[in-house]
Write a protein that holds these residues in place. Sequence first.
Motif, PDB file in Angstrom:
ATOM      1  N   LYS A 116      38.834  34.376  34.517  1.00  0.00           N
ATOM      2  CA  LYS A 116      37.904  35.473  34.296  1.00  0.00           C
ATOM      3  C   LYS A 116      38.683  36.786  34.247  1.00  0.00           C
ATOM      4  CE  LYS A 116      34.084  33.256  36.553  1.00  0.00           C
ATOM      5  NZ  LYS A 116      33.085  32.869  35.744  1.00  0.00           N
ATOM      6  N   PRO A 117      38.423  37.600  33.250  1.00  0.00           N
ATOM      7  CA  PRO A 117      39.116  38.884  33.173  1.00  0.00           C
ATOM      8  C   PRO A 117      38.662  39.811  34.286  1.00  0.00           C
ATOM      9  CG  PRO A 117      37.507  38.681  31.419  1.00  0.00           C
ATOM     10  CD  PRO A 117      37.534  37.366  32.144  1.00  0.00           C
ATOM     11  N   SER A 118      39.552  40.690  34.715  1.00  0.00           N
ATOM     12  CA  SER A 118      39.214  41.579  35.821  1.00  0.00           C
ATOM     13  C   SER A 118      38.239  42.670  35.378  1.00  0.00           C
ATOM     14  CB  SER A 118      40.476  42.213  36.390  1.00  0.00           C
ATOM     15  OG  SER A 118      41.008  43.142  35.476  1.00  0.00           O
ATOM     16  N   ARG A 119      38.371  43.126  34.139  1.00  0.00           N
ATOM     17  CA  ARG A 119      37.517  44.152  33.555  1.00  0.00           C
ATOM     18  C   ARG A 119      37.490  45.451  34.369  1.00  0.00           C
ATOM     19  NH1 ARG A 119      34.227  40.132  33.172  1.00  0.00           N
ATOM     20  NH2 ARG A 119      34.499  38.885  31.343  1.00  0.00           N
ATOM     21  N   MET A 120      38.433  45.635  35.255  1.00  0.00           N
ATOM     22  CA  MET A 120      38.613  46.895  35.973  1.00  0.00           C
ATOM     23  C   MET A 120      37.279  47.494  36.424  1.00  0.00           C
ATOM     24  SD  MET A 120      41.491  48.185  33.219  1.00  0.00           S
ATOM     25  CE  MET A 120      41.012  49.845  33.325  1.00  0.00           C
ATOM     26  N   ASN A 121      36.466  46.716  37.131  1.00  0.00           N
ATOM     27  CA  ASN A 121      35.133  47.142  37.580  1.00  0.00           C
ATOM     28  C   ASN A 121      34.246  47.533  36.404  1.00  0.00           C
ATOM     29  OD1 ASN A 121      35.778  46.749  40.289  1.00  0.00           O
ATOM     30  ND2 ASN A 121      36.740  48.765  40.399  1.00  0.00           N
ATOM     31  N   PHE A 122      34.391  46.825  35.307  1.00  0.00           N
ATOM     32  CA  PHE A 122      33.623  47.083  34.092  1.00  0.00           C
ATOM     33  C   PHE A 122      32.345  46.269  34.147  1.00  0.00           C
ATOM     34  CE2 PHE A 122      32.708  46.510  29.544  1.00  0.00           C
ATOM     35  CZ  PHE A 122      32.758  47.827  29.126  1.00  0.00           C
ATOM     36  N   ASP A 123      31.210  46.941  34.084  1.00  0.00           N
ATOM     37  CA  ASP A 123      29.910  46.280  34.149  1.00  0.00           C
ATOM     38  C   ASP A 123      29.459  45.952  32.730  1.00  0.00           C
ATOM     39  OD1 ASP A 123      27.565  45.272  35.208  1.00  0.00           O
ATOM     40  OD2 ASP A 123      26.572  47.224  35.157  1.00  0.00           O
ATOM     41  N   ALA A 124      29.785  44.739  32.267  1.00  0.00           N
ATOM     42  CA  ALA A 124      29.572  44.369  30.871  1.00  0.00           C
ATOM     43  C   ALA A 124      28.162  43.843  30.628  1.00  0.00           C
ATOM     44  CB  ALA A 124      30.583  43.306  30.467  1.00  0.00           C
ATOM     45  N   THR A 125      27.652  44.147  29.442  1.00  0.00           N
ATOM     46  CA  THR A 125      26.395  43.556  28.996  1.00  0.00           C
ATOM     47  C   THR A 125      26.659  42.385  28.050  1.00  0.00           C
ATOM     48  OG1 THR A 125      26.254  45.182  27.210  1.00  0.00           O
ATOM     49  CG2 THR A 125      25.073  45.683  29.256  1.00  0.00           C
ATOM     50  N   HIS A 126      27.827  42.359  27.393  1.00  0.00           N
ATOM     51  CA  HIS A 126      28.251  41.280  26.508  1.00  0.00           C
ATOM     52  C   HIS A 126      29.723  41.005  26.805  1.00  0.00           C
ATOM     53  CE1 HIS A 126      24.830  43.152  24.497  1.00  0.00           C
ATOM     54  NE2 HIS A 126      24.584  41.955  23.982  1.00  0.00           N
ATOM     55  N   VAL A 127      30.084  39.719  26.985  1.00  0.00           N
ATOM     56  CA  VAL A 127      31.426  39.381  27.469  1.00  0.00           C
ATOM     57  C   VAL A 127      32.045  38.256  26.656  1.00  0.00           C
ATOM     58  CG1 VAL A 127      32.742  38.591  29.469  1.00  0.00           C
ATOM     59  CG2 VAL A 127      30.721  39.986  29.807  1.00  0.00           C
ATOM     60  N   HIS A 128      33.324  38.374  26.390  1.00  0.00           N
ATOM     61  CA  HIS A 128      34.166  37.283  25.895  1.00  0.00           C
ATOM     62  C   HIS A 128      35.434  37.330  26.728  1.00  0.00           C
ATOM     63  CE1 HIS A 128      36.277  34.566  23.141  1.00  0.00           C
ATOM     64  NE2 HIS A 128      35.055  34.204  22.757  1.00  0.00           N
ATOM     65  N   ASP A 129      36.376  36.446  26.440  1.00  0.00           N
ATOM     66  CA  ASP A 129      37.575  36.349  27.277  1.00  0.00           C
ATOM     67  C   ASP A 129      38.402  37.633  27.290  1.00  0.00           C
ATOM     68  OD1 ASP A 129      36.759  33.769  27.634  1.00  0.00           O
ATOM     69  OD2 ASP A 129      38.194  32.917  26.224  1.00  0.00           O
ATOM     70  N   ASN A 130      38.588  38.273  26.138  1.00  0.00           N
ATOM     71  CA  ASN A 130      39.479  39.422  26.042  1.00  0.00           C
ATOM     72  C   ASN A 130      38.809  40.693  25.539  1.00  0.00           C
ATOM     73  OD1 ASN A 130      41.836  38.038  26.932  1.00  0.00           O
ATOM     74  ND2 ASN A 130      41.911  37.025  24.952  1.00  0.00           N
ATOM     75  N   ILE A 131      37.492  40.664  25.442  1.00  0.00           N
ATOM     76  CA  ILE A 131      36.756  41.852  25.017  1.00  0.00           C
ATOM     77  C   ILE A 131      35.362  41.818  25.653  1.00  0.00           C
ATOM     78  CG2 ILE A 131      35.883  40.790  22.902  1.00  0.00           C
ATOM     79  CD1 ILE A 131      36.336  43.575  21.550  1.00  0.00           C
ATOM     80  N   ALA A 132      34.857  42.996  25.997  1.00  0.00           N
ATOM     81  CA  ALA A 132      33.524  43.091  26.593  1.00  0.00           C
ATOM     82  C   ALA A 132      32.918  44.443  26.223  1.00  0.00           C
ATOM     83  CB  ALA A 132      33.592  42.942  28.108  1.00  0.00           C
ATOM     84  N   LEU A 133      31.584  44.473  26.210  1.00  0.00           N
ATOM     85  CA  LEU A 133      30.856  45.701  25.885  1.00  0.00           C
ATOM     86  C   LEU A 133      29.928  46.079  27.022  1.00  0.00           C
ATOM     87  CD1 LEU A 133      29.579  44.835  22.281  1.00  0.00           C
ATOM     88  CD2 LEU A 133      31.617  46.131  22.874  1.00  0.00           C
ATOM     89  N   ASN A 134      29.763  47.377  27.213  1.00  0.00           N
ATOM     90  CA  ASN A 134      28.696  47.900  28.054  1.00  0.00           C
ATOM     91  C   ASN A 134      27.884  48.809  27.150  1.00  0.00           C
ATOM     92  OD1 ASN A 134      27.037  49.497  29.708  1.00  0.00           O
ATOM     93  ND2 ASN A 134      28.409  49.201  31.447  1.00  0.00           N
ATOM     94  N   GLU A 135      26.757  48.282  26.646  1.00  0.00           N
ATOM     95  CA  GLU A 135      25.989  49.041  25.669  1.00  0.00           C
ATOM     96  C   GLU A 135      25.281  50.241  26.283  1.00  0.00           C
ATOM     97  OE1 GLU A 135      22.599  47.063  23.858  1.00  0.00           O
ATOM     98  OE2 GLU A 135      22.702  45.527  25.404  1.00  0.00           O
ATOM     99  N   HIS A 136      25.043  50.235  27.582  1.00  0.00           N
ATOM    100  CA  HIS A 136      24.352  51.359  28.232  1.00  0.00           C
ATOM    101  C   HIS A 136      25.280  52.559  28.399  1.00  0.00           C
ATOM    102  CE1 HIS A 136      21.192  48.506  28.830  1.00  0.00           C
ATOM    103  NE2 HIS A 136      21.949  47.751  29.597  1.00  0.00           N
ATOM    104  N   LYS A 137      26.558  52.313  28.684  1.00  0.00           N
ATOM    105  CA  LYS A 137      27.525  53.402  28.860  1.00  0.00           C
ATOM    106  C   LYS A 137      28.346  53.666  27.594  1.00  0.00           C
ATOM    107  CE  LYS A 137      28.224  52.690  33.814  1.00  0.00           C
ATOM    108  NZ  LYS A 137      29.213  52.358  34.858  1.00  0.00           N
ATOM    109  N   ALA A 138      28.125  52.868  26.535  1.00  0.00           N
ATOM    110  CA  ALA A 138      28.864  52.995  25.273  1.00  0.00           C
ATOM    111  C   ALA A 138      30.364  52.852  25.505  1.00  0.00           C
ATOM    112  CB  ALA A 138      28.526  54.304  24.569  1.00  0.00           C
ATOM    113  N   GLN A 139      30.745  51.766  26.212  1.00  0.00           N
ATOM    114  CA  GLN A 139      32.147  51.495  26.496  1.00  0.00           C
ATOM    115  C   GLN A 139      32.537  50.101  26.030  1.00  0.00           C
ATOM    116  OE1 GLN A 139      32.184  52.038  30.768  1.00  0.00           O
ATOM    117  NE2 GLN A 139      33.093  54.075  30.559  1.00  0.00           N
TER     118      GLN A 139
END
Length: 181
Positions: free
Chosen positions: A75-98
Amino acid sequence: MAIGLLVLVIALALAMAAKKSPKQVATWAVGGAGVGGLVSATGLLPLFGLTGVGVGLAFGAVAGFLRSLHHAPPKPSRMNFDATHVHDNIALNEHKAQVWVRDEQGREVVLEAREIRNWTHLWVPDRGYKAKNRLQLQTTRLDTPVLTARFERHPATIWGAPRNAAEAEEWLGRLGAFLDR
Protein backbone atom coordinates in the motif's frame (compact mmCIF):
# COMPACT_ATOMS: atom_id res chain seq x y z
CA MET A 1 0.37 -34.48 5.10
CA ALA A 2 3.21 -33.41 7.41
CA ILE A 3 5.24 -32.05 4.48
CA GLY A 4 2.19 -30.12 3.26
CA LEU A 5 1.78 -28.51 6.69
CA LEU A 6 5.49 -27.68 6.82
CA VAL A 7 5.33 -26.02 3.38
CA LEU A 8 2.23 -24.10 4.49
CA VAL A 9 3.96 -22.79 7.62
CA ILE A 10 7.02 -21.74 5.59
CA ALA A 11 4.85 -20.02 2.96
CA LEU A 12 2.90 -18.17 5.66
CA ALA A 13 6.13 -17.05 7.35
CA LEU A 14 7.57 -15.85 4.04
CA ALA A 15 4.37 -13.99 3.20
CA MET A 16 4.39 -12.17 6.53
CA ALA A 17 8.12 -11.44 6.21
CA ALA A 18 7.42 -9.88 2.80
CA LYS A 19 4.65 -7.79 4.43
CA LYS A 20 1.95 -9.54 2.41
CA SER A 21 -1.38 -10.77 3.66
CA PRO A 22 -1.27 -14.47 4.67
CA LYS A 23 -4.95 -14.77 3.71
CA GLN A 24 -4.19 -15.56 0.06
CA VAL A 25 -1.64 -18.24 1.04
CA ALA A 26 -4.12 -19.90 3.40
CA THR A 27 -6.98 -19.71 0.88
CA TRP A 28 -4.94 -21.33 -1.87
CA ALA A 29 -3.59 -23.96 0.54
CA VAL A 30 -7.10 -24.97 1.59
CA GLY A 31 -8.18 -25.07 -2.05
CA GLY A 32 -5.15 -27.19 -2.95
CA ALA A 33 -5.87 -29.55 -0.08
CA GLY A 34 -9.45 -29.91 -1.31
CA VAL A 35 -8.30 -30.68 -4.84
CA GLY A 36 -5.72 -33.14 -3.48
CA GLY A 37 -8.39 -34.89 -1.43
CA LEU A 38 -10.71 -35.04 -4.44
CA VAL A 39 -7.95 -36.46 -6.65
CA SER A 40 -7.16 -39.07 -3.99
CA ALA A 41 -10.82 -40.00 -3.54
CA THR A 42 -11.48 -40.41 -7.27
CA GLY A 43 -8.29 -42.36 -7.88
CA LEU A 44 -7.08 -40.11 -10.70
CA LEU A 45 -3.55 -40.28 -9.32
CA PRO A 46 -2.02 -43.00 -7.19
CA LEU A 47 -2.22 -40.86 -4.05
CA PHE A 48 -4.00 -42.24 -1.03
CA GLY A 49 -5.86 -40.39 1.69
CA LEU A 50 -3.89 -37.75 3.48
CA THR A 51 -0.96 -37.99 1.06
CA GLY A 52 -3.05 -36.36 -1.68
CA VAL A 53 -4.31 -33.75 0.75
CA GLY A 54 -0.74 -32.98 1.86
CA VAL A 55 0.52 -32.66 -1.71
CA GLY A 56 -2.42 -30.39 -2.60
CA LEU A 57 -1.82 -28.34 0.54
CA ALA A 58 1.84 -27.86 -0.39
CA PHE A 59 1.10 -26.89 -4.00
CA GLY A 60 -1.71 -24.58 -2.92
CA ALA A 61 0.48 -22.84 -0.32
CA VAL A 62 3.25 -22.23 -2.86
CA ALA A 63 0.75 -20.98 -5.47
CA GLY A 64 -0.86 -18.64 -2.93
CA PHE A 65 2.51 -17.27 -1.88
CA LEU A 66 3.57 -16.62 -5.49
CA ARG A 67 0.24 -14.95 -6.28
CA SER A 68 0.57 -12.73 -3.20
CA LEU A 69 3.90 -11.47 -4.53
CA HIS A 70 2.47 -10.61 -7.95
CA HIS A 71 -1.03 -9.43 -7.10
CA ALA A 72 -0.79 -7.66 -3.77
CA PRO A 73 1.40 -4.57 -4.13
CA PRO A 74 2.37 -2.76 -0.96
CA LYS A 75 0.00 0.00 0.00
CA PRO A 76 1.40 3.41 -0.89
CA SER A 77 2.01 5.77 1.99
CA ARG A 78 0.33 8.71 0.21
CA MET A 79 1.92 11.07 2.76
CA ASN A 80 -1.34 11.41 4.77
CA PHE A 81 -3.20 11.86 1.49
CA ASP A 82 -6.95 11.35 1.88
CA ALA A 83 -7.79 9.86 -1.52
CA THR A 84 -11.21 9.52 -3.10
CA HIS A 85 -9.83 7.40 -6.01
CA VAL A 86 -6.76 5.16 -5.61
CA HIS A 87 -4.40 3.04 -7.69
CA ASP A 88 -0.97 1.69 -6.81
CA ASN A 89 1.07 4.72 -7.92
CA ILE A 90 -1.51 7.46 -8.38
CA ALA A 91 -4.44 8.77 -6.33
CA LEU A 92 -6.91 11.64 -6.46
CA ASN A 93 -8.63 13.75 -3.84
CA GLU A 94 -11.45 15.36 -5.78
CA HIS A 95 -12.60 17.50 -2.82
CA LYS A 96 -9.21 19.20 -2.34
CA ALA A 97 -8.29 19.09 -6.08
CA GLN A 98 -5.05 17.21 -5.40
CA VAL A 99 -3.19 14.38 -7.11
CA TRP A 100 -0.74 12.06 -5.37
CA VAL A 101 1.89 10.38 -7.58
CA ARG A 102 4.65 7.87 -6.87
CA ASP A 103 7.04 8.15 -9.81
CA GLU A 104 9.37 5.52 -11.27
CA GLN A 105 12.18 6.57 -8.91
CA GLY A 106 9.94 6.04 -5.87
CA ARG A 107 9.44 9.74 -5.09
CA GLU A 108 6.01 10.60 -3.71
CA VAL A 109 4.60 13.99 -4.68
CA VAL A 110 1.28 15.71 -3.95
CA LEU A 111 0.27 18.13 -6.69
CA GLU A 112 -2.48 20.70 -6.85
CA ALA A 113 -4.67 20.19 -9.92
CA ARG A 114 -3.57 23.55 -11.32
CA GLU A 115 0.08 22.38 -11.30
CA ILE A 116 -0.53 19.69 -13.96
CA ARG A 117 -0.06 21.00 -17.52
CA ASN A 118 -0.40 17.79 -19.55
CA TRP A 119 -0.97 14.07 -19.05
CA THR A 120 -0.23 11.19 -21.43
CA HIS A 121 -0.56 7.38 -21.51
CA LEU A 122 2.81 5.88 -22.50
CA TRP A 123 3.25 2.25 -23.52
CA VAL A 124 5.44 -0.04 -25.62
CA PRO A 125 3.96 -2.36 -28.30
CA ASP A 126 4.74 -5.98 -27.51
CA ARG A 127 3.29 -8.92 -29.49
CA GLY A 128 0.00 -7.20 -30.20
CA TYR A 129 -0.66 -5.69 -26.78
CA LYS A 130 0.37 -2.61 -24.81
CA ALA A 131 3.24 -3.31 -22.38
CA LYS A 132 5.07 -1.14 -19.82
CA ASN A 133 2.06 1.11 -19.24
CA ARG A 134 2.71 4.46 -17.59
CA LEU A 135 0.96 7.78 -17.10
CA GLN A 136 3.23 10.76 -17.58
CA LEU A 137 2.30 14.04 -15.92
CA GLN A 138 3.97 17.27 -17.00
CA THR A 139 3.89 19.81 -14.19
CA THR A 140 4.66 23.47 -13.60
CA ARG A 141 7.11 22.57 -10.81
CA LEU A 142 10.78 23.19 -11.51
CA ASP A 143 11.99 20.39 -9.23
CA THR A 144 9.63 17.76 -10.72
CA PRO A 145 8.69 18.89 -14.25
CA VAL A 146 7.79 15.34 -15.33
CA LEU A 147 6.36 12.58 -13.13
CA THR A 148 5.67 9.09 -14.46
CA ALA A 149 3.38 6.64 -12.63
CA ARG A 150 3.72 2.97 -13.57
CA PHE A 151 0.75 0.65 -14.05
CA GLU A 152 2.04 -2.83 -13.30
CA ARG A 153 -0.49 -4.33 -10.92
CA HIS A 154 -0.77 -7.41 -13.17
CA PRO A 155 2.15 -9.50 -14.52
CA ALA A 156 3.74 -8.41 -17.80
CA THR A 157 2.28 -11.33 -19.74
CA ILE A 158 -0.11 -11.58 -22.65
CA TRP A 159 -2.94 -11.82 -20.09
CA GLY A 160 -1.78 -9.26 -17.53
CA ALA A 161 -0.44 -6.48 -19.76
CA PRO A 162 -3.81 -5.73 -21.42
CA ARG A 163 -5.35 -5.37 -17.95
CA ASN A 164 -2.57 -2.92 -17.00
CA ALA A 165 -3.27 -1.01 -20.24
CA ALA A 166 -7.01 -0.89 -19.50
CA GLU A 167 -6.33 0.46 -16.00
CA ALA A 168 -3.94 3.09 -17.38
CA GLU A 169 -6.53 4.16 -19.97
CA GLU A 170 -9.21 4.31 -17.28
CA TRP A 171 -6.96 6.54 -15.17
CA LEU A 172 -6.12 8.69 -18.20
CA GLY A 173 -9.85 9.33 -18.61
CA ARG A 174 -10.36 9.83 -14.88
CA LEU A 175 -7.48 12.31 -14.72
CA GLY A 176 -8.84 14.14 -17.77
CA ALA A 177 -12.30 14.43 -16.23
CA PHE A 178 -10.78 15.54 -12.92
CA LEU A 179 -8.50 18.19 -14.41
CA ASP A 180 -10.89 19.53 -17.06
CA ARG A 181 -13.63 20.54 -14.65
